[in-house]
Design a protein around this motif. Structure first.
Motif, mmCIF file in Angstrom:
data_model
loop_
_atom_site.group_PDB
_atom_site.id
_atom_site.type_symbol
_atom_site.label_atom_id
_atom_site.label_comp_id
_atom_site.label_asym_id
_atom_site.label_seq_id
_atom_site.Cartn_x
_atom_site.Cartn_y
_atom_site.Cartn_z
ATOM 1 N N ARG A 69 47.626 26.707 40.248
ATOM 2 C CA ARG A 69 48.649 26.140 40.482
ATOM 3 C C ARG A 69 50.087 26.948 41.975
ATOM 4 O O ARG A 69 50.208 28.223 41.511
ATOM 5 C CB ARG A 69 50.374 25.450 40.041
ATOM 6 C CG ARG A 69 49.363 24.962 38.894
ATOM 7 C CD ARG A 69 49.966 23.367 37.601
ATOM 8 N NE ARG A 69 49.219 23.547 36.829
ATOM 9 C CZ ARG A 69 48.518 21.975 37.087
ATOM 10 N NH1 ARG A 69 49.125 21.377 37.947
ATOM 11 N NH2 ARG A 69 48.314 21.386 35.956
ATOM 12 N N LEU A 70 50.032 26.214 42.895
ATOM 13 C CA LEU A 70 50.516 26.685 44.029
ATOM 14 C C LEU A 70 51.169 25.194 44.405
ATOM 15 O O LEU A 70 50.262 24.107 44.641
ATOM 16 C CB LEU A 70 49.577 27.048 45.691
ATOM 17 C CG LEU A 70 50.390 26.893 46.527
ATOM 18 C CD1 LEU A 70 50.901 28.577 46.057
ATOM 19 C CD2 LEU A 70 49.938 27.612 47.954
ATOM 20 N N GLY A 71 52.644 25.325 44.651
ATOM 21 C CA GLY A 71 53.722 24.372 44.336
ATOM 22 C C GLY A 71 53.027 23.536 43.992
ATOM 23 O O GLY A 71 53.250 22.217 44.340
ATOM 24 N N GLY A 72 53.114 23.506 42.184
ATOM 25 C CA GLY A 72 52.895 22.606 41.105
ATOM 26 C C GLY A 72 52.232 21.986 41.463
ATOM 27 O O GLY A 72 51.596 21.014 40.555
ATOM 28 N N LYS A 73 50.945 21.893 42.022
ATOM 29 C CA LYS A 73 49.712 21.594 42.214
ATOM 30 C C LYS A 73 48.185 22.702 42.378
ATOM 31 O O LYS A 73 48.542 23.983 42.274
ATOM 32 C CB LYS A 73 49.055 20.396 43.387
ATOM 33 C CG LYS A 73 49.842 19.579 43.731
ATOM 34 C CD LYS A 73 49.384 18.648 44.557
ATOM 35 C CE LYS A 73 50.552 17.139 44.930
ATOM 36 N NZ LYS A 73 49.771 16.681 46.038
ATOM 37 N N LEU A 74 46.993 21.705 40.931
ATOM 38 C CA LEU A 74 45.887 23.036 40.784
ATOM 39 C C LEU A 74 45.207 22.920 42.516
ATOM 40 O O LEU A 74 45.381 22.431 43.135
ATOM 41 C CB LEU A 74 44.896 22.312 39.635
ATOM 42 C CG LEU A 74 45.627 22.115 38.571
ATOM 43 C CD1 LEU A 74 44.660 21.398 37.778
ATOM 44 C CD2 LEU A 74 45.793 23.536 37.908
ATOM 45 N N VAL A 75 44.507 24.330 43.168
ATOM 46 C CA VAL A 75 43.765 24.803 44.127
ATOM 47 C C VAL A 75 43.509 25.998 43.319
ATOM 48 O O VAL A 75 42.618 26.259 42.610
ATOM 49 C CB VAL A 75 45.053 25.254 44.857
ATOM 50 C CG1 VAL A 75 46.068 24.740 45.993
ATOM 51 C CG2 VAL A 75 45.700 26.820 44.536
ATOM 52 N N LEU A 76 42.280 25.846 44.194
ATOM 53 C CA LEU A 76 40.639 26.649 44.339
ATOM 54 C C LEU A 76 41.200 27.816 45.269
ATOM 55 O O LEU A 76 40.984 27.150 46.964
ATOM 56 C CB LEU A 76 39.850 26.079 43.955
ATOM 57 C CG LEU A 76 38.817 27.156 43.270
ATOM 58 C CD1 LEU A 76 38.637 27.011 42.026
ATOM 59 C CD2 LEU A 76 37.390 26.209 43.576
ATOM 60 N N ALA A 77 41.186 29.075 45.305
ATOM 61 C CA ALA A 77 41.325 29.980 46.959
ATOM 62 C C ALA A 77 40.843 30.425 46.754
ATOM 63 O O ALA A 77 40.214 31.497 45.865
ATOM 64 C CB ALA A 77 42.848 30.040 47.052
ATOM 65 N N MET A 78 40.119 31.220 47.666
ATOM 66 C CA MET A 78 38.716 31.746 47.753
ATOM 67 C C MET A 78 39.503 33.281 48.183
ATOM 68 O O MET A 78 39.712 33.497 49.317
ATOM 69 C CB MET A 78 38.051 31.764 49.344
ATOM 70 C CG MET A 78 36.256 30.709 48.398
ATOM 71 S SD MET A 78 35.434 30.358 49.162
ATOM 72 C CE MET A 78 34.754 31.944 49.640
ATOM 73 N N GLN A 79 40.116 34.546 47.873
ATOM 74 C CA GLN A 79 40.483 35.567 47.972
ATOM 75 C C GLN A 79 39.564 36.563 48.997
ATOM 76 O O GLN A 79 38.556 37.344 48.147
ATOM 77 C CB GLN A 79 41.015 36.251 47.097
ATOM 78 C CG GLN A 79 42.395 37.223 47.240
ATOM 79 C CD GLN A 79 42.552 37.070 46.192
ATOM 80 O OE1 GLN A 79 41.982 37.668 45.052
ATOM 81 N NE2 GLN A 79 44.205 38.394 46.415
#
Length: 272
Positions: A69-79
């Motif tokens: 979660r980022l900003g309270g919302k689910l995200v998928l992040a490519m690091q």
């Protein structure tokens, strides 16, 4: 196995690793992977574990898919992303974007470290990408995958104008200065010559780099809404006798700007 089956195999694997499909995915560029540290992590999936994913070999790219979660919302992040200069095909470079689309992701936020062509840009500036100039092979060359999009996708508004307006409003409310301009995508891995910097400035470029454009083209082909931001990590418009472009300096400059970019991305994710 067909290409579509490979995309589907990767998507099916990821469905088994995450509880709920996020609407927004983020691709983090050179030195910007620390933004993933701000995500309230639920799982971290190395690229090496995902079927048909390539491994990220570039400096400053950890090669993990971070879910949380980022900003309270689910995200998928490519690091860390994949680059054409690593020896991958354009299909391999953009493979993750199509997998995200099959998962059900609707929005894509892309970031990168870039050289400043515009003479008003300084190291550490953040530039909203309003458009791009593609100097790489187009990733859509070859048989069209109708499951994703049309043969001739429109690129008139590749970067979502509503998302741009949101970020400008967020930045203004926090007194965060922003630039806005055109990103030029080249293959790399060599940095550009002074004459190349000058040339791309004359044809409308404001910043230059070795990524992002292929991902954006494939994202728009698949109907994703896109927001892009560059961190200016070197100034390509003046060259002292002792000047050299250095990859390590790029990472340092990107890291310094990452915290401000994280604020903007967090608020954008909240809003969309």
């Amino acid at each position: 196995m067909t290409r579509l089956e490979e995309y589907q195999a990767a998507a099916d694997f990821l469905r088994g690793q995450i509880k709920e499909i996020p609407e927004t995915a983020i691709i983090l560029g050179s030195g910007l992977g620390c933004l993933a540290d701000e995500i309230e992590r639920e799982s971290v999936i190395p690229y090496a574990e995902i079927p048909h994913f390539m491994r990220s070999t570039a400096t400053g790219h950890k090669g993990n898919l971070v879910y949380g979660r980022l900003g309270g919302k689910l995200v998928l992040a490519m690091q860390g992303r994949l680059h054409y200069y690593e020896g991958y095909t354009m299909e391999q470079v953009t493979f993750p974007v199509r997998v995200m689309r099959l998962l059900g992701v609707k929005n894509l936020i892309v970031s990168n470290a870039a050289g400043g062509i515009n003479e008003t840009f300084k190291v550490g500036d953040l530039m909203i990408i309003r458009d791009h100039i593609n100097m790489m092979p187009n990733p859509l060359i070859g048989p069209n995958l109708e499951a994703f999009g049309t043969r001739f996708p429109d690129m008139t508004r590749a970067y979502d104008r509503e998302f741009i307006r949101y970020v400008e409003e967020i930045a203004a409310s926090r007194s965060i200065p922003l630039k806005k301009g055109v990103y030029v995508g080249l293959t790399g891995p060599s940095f550009e010559t002074p004459s190349e910097y000058a040339f791309y400035g004359k044809v409308g470029g404001d910043a230059i780099g070795m990524s992002t454009v292929p991902e954006v083209i494939v994202a728009r082909h698949a109907g994703l809404r896109v927001f892009g931001m560059s961190v200016i990590t070197n100034e390509g418009y003046h060259f002292a006798d002792d000047f050299v472009n250095d990859g390590a300096d790029v990472i340092v400059a990107a890291n310094k700007a990452a915290s401000v970019m994280t604020q903007l991305f967090r608020e954008l994710v909240k809003k969309i």
